[in-house]
Design a protein around this motif. Sequence first.
Motif, mmCIF file in Angstrom:
data_model
loop_
_atom_site.group_PDB
_atom_site.id
_atom_site.type_symbol
_atom_site.label_atom_id
_atom_site.label_comp_id
_atom_site.label_asym_id
_atom_site.label_seq_id
_atom_site.Cartn_x
_atom_site.Cartn_y
_atom_site.Cartn_z
ATOM 1 N N UNK A 95 0.871 -1.234 -0.020
ATOM 2 C CA UNK A 95 -0.013 -0.027 -0.066
ATOM 3 C C UNK A 95 0.851 1.250 0.058
ATOM 4 N N UNK A 96 0.167 2.503 -0.012
ATOM 5 C CA UNK A 96 0.863 3.585 0.051
ATOM 6 C C UNK A 96 2.003 3.871 0.970
ATOM 7 N N UNK A 97 1.311 3.614 2.229
ATOM 8 C CA UNK A 97 2.233 3.898 3.636
ATOM 9 C C UNK A 97 3.609 3.017 3.382
ATOM 10 N N UNK A 98 3.447 1.762 2.889
ATOM 11 C CA UNK A 98 4.770 1.099 2.493
ATOM 12 C C UNK A 98 5.510 1.357 1.482
ATOM 13 N N UNK A 99 4.833 1.945 0.473
ATOM 14 C CA UNK A 99 5.600 2.502 -0.717
ATOM 15 C C UNK A 99 6.447 3.846 -0.129
ATOM 16 N N UNK A 100 5.864 4.613 0.433
ATOM 17 C CA UNK A 100 6.467 6.071 0.769
ATOM 18 C C UNK A 100 7.847 5.546 1.697
ATOM 19 N N UNK A 101 7.626 4.510 2.622
ATOM 20 C CA UNK A 101 8.565 4.190 3.238
ATOM 21 C C UNK A 101 9.729 3.656 2.638
#
Length: 193
Positions: A70-76
């Motif tokens: 997801x987006x949170x994992x992507x950003x990190x």
Amino acid sequence: MIEPFVQTLAKEYDIPLPKVFESSLMNAEERAENLTKENVLLKSSNERLANSLNEAEYQLTRCPVTGLYNQNFFMNYLSSEINGVIEENSEQNPALLMISVDDYTDFLISYGDRETDELLRNIVYILESVREGNEILFKLPDSLFACYIPNTDRSKALAYSEKIRNAIAVSEKFLRKITASIGVVCLDELRED
């Protein structure tokens, strides 16, 4: 040597086992047996806990519709990966593809959530089918996907994005013709700044 025979007699005649046979060895064996039972229970409990943690991690890092990160994992992940490549002055040249489904909102209005979720799963199917190696796929909000390629050059990244775009455009997995727009950025472009 005589202990097994005495135990058999004690059981047969229903008499208590003489104190002499209640040795520290027997007590140690009982403790070991109890510890083994406790160990089995603890292992079972740990397995359930590990499964719960894995499920929680999956729910925190994955899109529930597509199963992609997801987006949170992507950003990190992206922040960590890019900082690592830049700080180490690595020769690695990653590329990032941002894939957006065209007319997504119109599709959602026309067909509803259920068919739109199916559209997203079909996009993932296509992305997985054209995968060439170690690309990492992410599901971002709405109709946006990301594909991180750890090491490539600009021409290969552009060719790969065109391959994805064409595969989506010619696919018959959708209720109607679907197209996608894809943006490509390579790390060497960031290094130039």
